[in-house]
Write a protein that holds these residues in place. Structure first.
Motif, PDB file in Angstrom:
ATOM      1  N   THR A 292     -42.425 -20.733  10.667  1.00 51.57           N
ATOM      2  CA  THR A 292     -41.740 -19.927  11.670  1.00 51.57           C
ATOM      3  C   THR A 292     -42.113 -20.382  13.076  1.00 51.57           C
ATOM      4  OG1 THR A 292     -41.466 -17.688  12.556  1.00 51.57           O
ATOM      5  CG2 THR A 292     -43.569 -18.179  11.500  1.00 51.57           C
ATOM      6  N   ASP A 293     -41.138 -20.391  13.952  1.00 52.55           N
ATOM      7  CA  ASP A 293     -41.356 -20.824  15.333  1.00 52.55           C
ATOM      8  C   ASP A 293     -42.262 -19.863  16.095  1.00 52.55           C
ATOM      9  OD1 ASP A 293     -40.784 -22.938  17.061  1.00 52.55           O
ATOM     10  OD2 ASP A 293     -39.239 -21.810  18.132  1.00 52.55           O
ATOM     11  N   SER A 294     -42.494 -18.682  15.532  1.00 47.87           N
ATOM     12  CA  SER A 294     -43.339 -17.670  16.174  1.00 47.87           C
ATOM     13  C   SER A 294     -44.754 -17.675  15.614  1.00 47.87           C
ATOM     14  CB  SER A 294     -42.722 -16.280  15.974  1.00 47.87           C
ATOM     15  OG  SER A 294     -42.558 -15.995  14.587  1.00 47.87           O
ATOM     16  N   ALA A 295     -45.139 -18.741  14.919  1.00 47.45           N
ATOM     17  CA  ALA A 295     -46.455 -18.789  14.272  1.00 47.45           C
ATOM     18  C   ALA A 295     -47.583 -18.858  15.302  1.00 47.45           C
ATOM     19  CB  ALA A 295     -46.531 -19.984  13.328  1.00 47.45           C
ATOM     20  N   TYR A 296     -48.742 -18.442  14.866  1.00 44.55           N
ATOM     21  CA  TYR A 296     -50.005 -18.557  15.596  1.00 44.55           C
ATOM     22  C   TYR A 296     -50.171 -20.001  16.068  1.00 44.55           C
ATOM     23  CZ  TYR A 296     -55.220 -18.308  15.837  1.00 44.55           C
ATOM     24  OH  TYR A 296     -56.542 -18.352  16.200  1.00 44.55           O
ATOM     25  N   LEU A 297     -50.425 -20.192  17.356  1.00 43.39           N
ATOM     26  CA  LEU A 297     -50.435 -21.536  17.936  1.00 43.39           C
ATOM     27  C   LEU A 297     -51.410 -22.490  17.246  1.00 43.39           C
ATOM     28  CD1 LEU A 297     -49.462 -23.576  19.993  1.00 43.39           C
ATOM     29  CD2 LEU A 297     -51.053 -22.591  21.657  1.00 43.39           C
ATOM     30  N   PRO A 298     -52.643 -22.093  16.912  1.00 41.33           N
ATOM     31  CA  PRO A 298     -53.513 -23.029  16.191  1.00 41.33           C
ATOM     32  C   PRO A 298     -52.953 -23.457  14.836  1.00 41.33           C
ATOM     33  CG  PRO A 298     -54.834 -21.332  17.223  1.00 41.33           C
ATOM     34  CD  PRO A 298     -53.395 -20.913  17.377  1.00 41.33           C
ATOM     35  N   THR A 299     -52.121 -22.623  14.205  1.00 36.41           N
ATOM     36  CA  THR A 299     -51.464 -23.036  12.970  1.00 36.41           C
ATOM     37  C   THR A 299     -50.526 -24.200  13.246  1.00 36.41           C
ATOM     38  OG1 THR A 299     -51.576 -20.789  12.070  1.00 36.41           O
ATOM     39  CG2 THR A 299     -49.955 -22.280  11.091  1.00 36.41           C
ATOM     40  N   ARG A 300     -49.736 -24.091  14.313  1.00 34.69           N
ATOM     41  CA  ARG A 300     -48.838 -25.184  14.696  1.00 34.69           C
ATOM     42  C   ARG A 300     -49.631 -26.457  14.988  1.00 34.69           C
ATOM     43  NH1 ARG A 300     -43.563 -23.087  17.034  1.00 34.69           N
ATOM     44  NH2 ARG A 300     -43.264 -25.274  17.558  1.00 34.69           N
ATOM     45  N   THR A 301     -50.731 -26.316  15.684  1.00 34.95           N
ATOM     46  CA  THR A 301     -51.539 -27.487  16.037  1.00 34.95           C
ATOM     47  C   THR A 301     -52.047 -28.188  14.786  1.00 34.95           C
ATOM     48  OG1 THR A 301     -52.209 -26.405  18.107  1.00 34.95           O
ATOM     49  CG2 THR A 301     -53.537 -28.272  17.362  1.00 34.95           C
ATOM     50  N   PHE A 302     -52.486 -27.414  13.803  1.00 35.84           N
ATOM     51  CA  PHE A 302     -52.949 -27.996  12.541  1.00 35.84           C
ATOM     52  C   PHE A 302     -51.811 -28.724  11.829  1.00 35.84           C
ATOM     53  CE2 PHE A 302     -53.627 -27.681   7.933  1.00 35.84           C
ATOM     54  CZ  PHE A 302     -54.837 -28.346   7.818  1.00 35.84           C
ATOM     55  N   CYS A 303     -50.638 -28.109  11.811  1.00 40.35           N
ATOM     56  CA  CYS A 303     -49.492 -28.734  11.150  1.00 40.35           C
ATOM     57  C   CYS A 303     -49.063 -30.017  11.855  1.00 40.35           C
ATOM     58  CB  CYS A 303     -48.315 -27.755  11.110  1.00 40.35           C
ATOM     59  SG  CYS A 303     -48.572 -26.317  10.045  1.00 40.35           S
ATOM     60  N   ASP A 304     -49.030 -29.981  13.183  1.00 35.52           N
ATOM     61  CA  ASP A 304     -48.519 -31.111  13.957  1.00 35.52           C
ATOM     62  C   ASP A 304     -49.533 -32.244  14.104  1.00 35.52           C
ATOM     63  OD1 ASP A 304     -46.201 -29.669  14.262  1.00 35.52           O
ATOM     64  OD2 ASP A 304     -46.686 -28.948  16.273  1.00 35.52           O
ATOM     65  N   SER A 305     -50.784 -31.979  13.791  1.00 36.23           N
ATOM     66  CA  SER A 305     -51.804 -33.024  13.910  1.00 36.23           C
ATOM     67  C   SER A 305     -52.332 -33.421  12.534  1.00 36.23           C
ATOM     68  CB  SER A 305     -52.949 -32.560  14.824  1.00 36.23           C
ATOM     69  OG  SER A 305     -53.500 -31.328  14.346  1.00 36.23           O
ATOM     70  N   PHE A 306     -53.144 -32.593  11.922  1.00 34.29           N
ATOM     71  CA  PHE A 306     -53.769 -32.958  10.655  1.00 34.29           C
ATOM     72  C   PHE A 306     -52.753 -33.163   9.538  1.00 34.29           C
ATOM     73  CE2 PHE A 306     -55.897 -32.247   6.638  1.00 34.29           C
ATOM     74  CZ  PHE A 306     -57.056 -32.988   6.768  1.00 34.29           C
ATOM     75  N   LEU A 307     -51.868 -32.197   9.321  1.00 33.82           N
ATOM     76  CA  LEU A 307     -50.896 -32.349   8.238  1.00 33.82           C
ATOM     77  C   LEU A 307     -49.974 -33.542   8.480  1.00 33.82           C
ATOM     78  CD1 LEU A 307     -49.801 -28.752   7.169  1.00 33.82           C
ATOM     79  CD2 LEU A 307     -51.485 -30.263   6.117  1.00 33.82           C
ATOM     80  N   ALA A 308     -49.614 -33.763   9.744  1.00 31.50           N
ATOM     81  CA  ALA A 308     -48.763 -34.917  10.052  1.00 31.50           C
ATOM     82  C   ALA A 308     -49.468 -36.220   9.687  1.00 31.50           C
ATOM     83  CB  ALA A 308     -48.391 -34.912  11.529  1.00 31.50           C
ATOM     84  N   ARG A 309     -50.764 -36.310   9.978  1.00 24.60           N
ATOM     85  CA  ARG A 309     -51.527 -37.511   9.623  1.00 24.60           C
ATOM     86  C   ARG A 309     -51.632 -37.705   8.111  1.00 24.60           C
ATOM     87  NH1 ARG A 309     -55.376 -35.614  13.354  1.00 24.60           N
ATOM     88  NH2 ARG A 309     -56.958 -35.476  11.712  1.00 24.60           N
ATOM     89  N   MET A 310     -51.564 -36.592   7.385  1.00 21.51           N
ATOM     90  CA  MET A 310     -51.642 -36.650   5.925  1.00 21.51           C
ATOM     91  C   MET A 310     -50.277 -36.873   5.269  1.00 21.51           C
ATOM     92  SD  MET A 310     -54.855 -36.407   5.313  1.00 21.51           S
ATOM     93  CE  MET A 310     -55.119 -37.261   6.894  1.00 21.51           C
ATOM     94  N   GLY A 311     -49.231 -37.041   6.081  1.00 15.95           N
ATOM     95  CA  GLY A 311     -47.914 -37.330   5.539  1.00 15.95           C
ATOM     96  C   GLY A 311     -47.083 -36.124   5.192  1.00 15.95           C
ATOM     97  N   VAL A 312     -47.421 -34.970   5.734  1.00 12.47           N
ATOM     98  CA  VAL A 312     -46.631 -33.754   5.534  1.00 12.47           C
ATOM     99  C   VAL A 312     -45.768 -33.533   6.769  1.00 12.47           C
ATOM    100  CG1 VAL A 312     -46.695 -31.255   5.169  1.00 12.47           C
ATOM    101  CG2 VAL A 312     -48.389 -32.719   4.056  1.00 12.47           C
ATOM    102  N   GLU A 313     -44.480 -33.337   6.560  1.00 16.86           N
ATOM    103  CA  GLU A 313     -43.552 -33.089   7.663  1.00 16.86           C
ATOM    104  C   GLU A 313     -43.374 -31.584   7.848  1.00 16.86           C
ATOM    105  OE1 GLU A 313     -38.912 -34.101   8.861  1.00 16.86           O
ATOM    106  OE2 GLU A 313     -39.466 -33.703   6.781  1.00 16.86           O
ATOM    107  N   THR A 314     -43.566 -31.108   9.067  1.00 15.02           N
ATOM    108  CA  THR A 314     -43.374 -29.693   9.371  1.00 15.02           C
ATOM    109  C   THR A 314     -42.087 -29.502  10.152  1.00 15.02           C
ATOM    110  OG1 THR A 314     -45.764 -29.291   9.441  1.00 15.02           O
ATOM    111  CG2 THR A 314     -44.343 -27.662  10.508  1.00 15.02           C
ATOM    112  N   SER A 315     -41.249 -28.564   9.684  1.00 14.28           N
ATOM    113  CA  SER A 315     -40.017 -28.194  10.384  1.00 14.28           C
ATOM    114  C   SER A 315     -40.135 -26.731  10.792  1.00 14.28           C
ATOM    115  CB  SER A 315     -38.788 -28.378   9.480  1.00 14.28           C
ATOM    116  OG  SER A 315     -38.705 -29.702   8.989  1.00 14.28           O
TER     117      SER A 315
END
Length: 396
Positions: free
Chosen positions: A111-134
Motif C-alpha cells: 500500500t502506498d500509505s505504508a509505514y515509511l521504514p517498510t518502504r525503505t526496506f522494500c526499496d533497498s534490501f528486497l530490491a537487492r535480493m531480486g524482489v520487485e515492489t509495486s
C-alpha cells in the motif's frame, strides 16, 4: 513453541484473555508472573536428550525461553492465530514477515500509505535480493486484482494508513489475494488484535509493534508476528534462520503491559475521540484524519471491520508559515515531539508524505500533524493546544 488455546478459554472475552493468557503460576512456584529468563545455554541431562532436538521445549536461548513462550502463547490466543514469533522491534517484525512470504523473482504489492521504514526496506534490501515492489492506491479494495501478476506472492496492507489514515478494505483485498495464491501481510499496530482481529478478516501474517500499545510506557522495543495455520511453519523457519529474538527484559515488560492493554487502549480511544472532535471545531484546522469520525471517507469500512479506535490520528491545518507552525509546536508543554506513540504521554509530530508517495498524490492544503493522545486530563491537553494556536496566530 506455541500451543492451541484450550477449549475452555476460547469463548472468554478479550479483557479476561489479557489477564490470564500465557500465565501458568504452577510452573513458577505459584508466583503470578512469568519471571525473566536470561540465557543462551540449555543443559541436557543425557546424550539422547541432547540429540533429540525435535520436540524439545527449549534448546537454545535464541529459539525461546519460558519468558518468550509466555508472550507467544498469550499473543497467539489474543490474535486468534496458530502461533506467534517475537522480534526485536516493530520494523524487525515487518522484515521477518516479508522475508517469509517473498523470494528472488517475486512481485510484492505494498500500500502506498505504508509505514515509511517498510518502504525503505522494500526499496533497498528486497530490491537487492531480486524482489520487485509495486505500490498501490490504499483505496483500491477488490480492484487490486488488476495489479496481481503471476509472480505476485504477497500483498502488504495497513489500515488505517501510516500518518495519512486512509482506510483499506482488508477483507476484500484478502479474498482477491488468496484466490490468486498470494499471502496477505498486515501492519496492525494502530488497532492491535483487540480492535481489529486480523486473522478473522483474512490476514495470513499480522505484524504488531509491541513498542506501542502493548508496552504502553515508551520504554521497550518489540515486534510480534502472528500467523495462521498455513503460514506458521514458514514464519517460524524464517525467524529461526535470522535469530532475530527480542530481549528478555522487553518481553517481560510487554507481558506486564499486556494485562492492562485493553483498559489503556479504551481510554486512549475515548481521549482520542474527544480531542479529534475538539480539533474539528478549531478555526485553524482544515480537516481531521480519523476513521472513527462520521465524516471521514473511511468511516463505513472502519465501522464494519473494526471494534474501536486507538488514540492516534492526524490533522491538516489551514495554510500557515513554518515559523508560525514552530511557534505552535515549540511552546507545547504537554505534547512531546518524538517518533513513536502508544505510550501514556501525548505526542505530536509534523509530517509530509509528498516525497515518497508513488501510486497516489499527497497534496494537503496546509501543514499536517499526527497526534498520539495520552492519559493526561483532556481539558489540560486542550488548553495546551489552545495556547499553541494563539502563538501560531500571533506569529502568522
Amino acid at each position: 513453541m506455541t500451543e492451541s488455546t484450550p477449549p475452555s478459554r476460547q469463548n472468554r472475552r478479550p479483557r479476561t484473555k489479557l489477564v490470564h493468557a500465557g500465565r501458568d503460576p504452577s510452573e513458577q512456584f505459584g508466583f503470578v508472573n512469568t519471571p525473566i529468563y536470561r540465557g543462551s545455554t540449555v543443559l541436557q541431562p543425557t546424550l539422547a536428550d541432547l540429540e533429540a532436538r525435535h520436540g524439545k521445549r527449549f534448546i537454545y536461548g535464541t529459539l525461546g525461553t519460558p519468558t518468550t513462550e509466555a508472550l507467544e502463547k498469550a499473543w497467539t490466543e489474543i490474535a486468534g492465530a496458530a502461533g506467534t514469533v517475537l522480534a526485536s522491534s516493530g520494523l524487525a517484525a515487518i522484515t521477518v514477515a516479508l522475508l517469509t512470504a517473498v523470494k528472488a523473482g517475486d512481485n510484492l504489492l505494498v500500500t502506498d500509505s505504508a509505514y515509511l521504514p517498510t518502504r525503505t526496506f522494500c526499496d533497498s534490501f528486497l530490491a537487492r535480493m531480486g524482489v520487485e515492489t509495486s505500490y498501490y492506491d490504499p483505496l483500491i479494495g477488490a480492484g487490486i486484482e488488476s495489479l496481481i501478476r503471476p509472480n505476485t506472492k504477497a500483498v502488504l496492507v495497513e489500515a488505517p494508513g501510516s500518518q495519512s489514515f486512509e482506510m483499506q478494505d482488508v477483507p476484500a483485498i484478502a479474498r482477491v489475494a488468496h484466490a490468486r495464491g498470494a499471502c496477505v501481510i498486515m501492519d496492525n499496530t494502530w488497532a492491535t488484535p483487540l480492535l481489529f482481529p486480523p486473522h478473522e478478516r483474512g490476514v495470513d501474517l499480522a505484524v504488531e509493534a509491541g513498542t506501542k500499545y502493548l508496552s504502553g510506557h515508551s520504554d521497550l522495543l518489540l515486534g510480534l508476528v502472528s500467523a495462521n495455520e498455513q503460514w506458521l511453519k514458514p514464519l517460524r523457519q524464517t525467524f529461526n534462520l535470522f535469530a532475530m529474538c527480542a530481549g528478555p527484559e522487553d518481553v517481560f515488560l510487554a507481558l506486564r503491559g499486556l494485562r492492562t492493554m485493553d483498559l489503556r487502549l479504551r481510554e486512549a480511544e475515548r481521549q482520542g475521540f474527544a480531542l479529534a472532535r475538539w480539533l474539528q471545531n478549531r478555526p485553524e484546522v482544515s480537516r481531521v484524519l480519523h476513521p472513527g469520525l462520521e465524516d471521514d471517507p473511511g468511516h463505513a469500512i472502519w465501522q464494519r471491520d473494526f471494534l474501536g479506535a486507538s488514540g492516534l490520528f492526524s490533522v491538516i491545518l489551514k495554510p500557515v508559515a513554518k515559523t508560525a507552525l514552530a511557534a505552535l509546536l515549540d511552546g507545547l508543554e504537554l505534547f512531546g515531539m518524538g517518533y513513536s506513540w502508544g505510550g501514556y504521554e501525548s505526542l505530536v509530530i509534523p509530517f509530509d508524505c509528498r516525497a515518497y508517495r508513488t501510486a497516489t498524490t499527497w497534496n494537503p492544503e496546509g501543514p499536517a500533524l499526527r497526534f498520539s493522545v495520552g492519559l493526561e486530563d483532556i481539558e489540560d491537553l486542550k488548553a495546551d493546544l489552545d495556547q499553541g494556536f494563539t502563538r501560531m496566530r500571533t506569529d502568522a
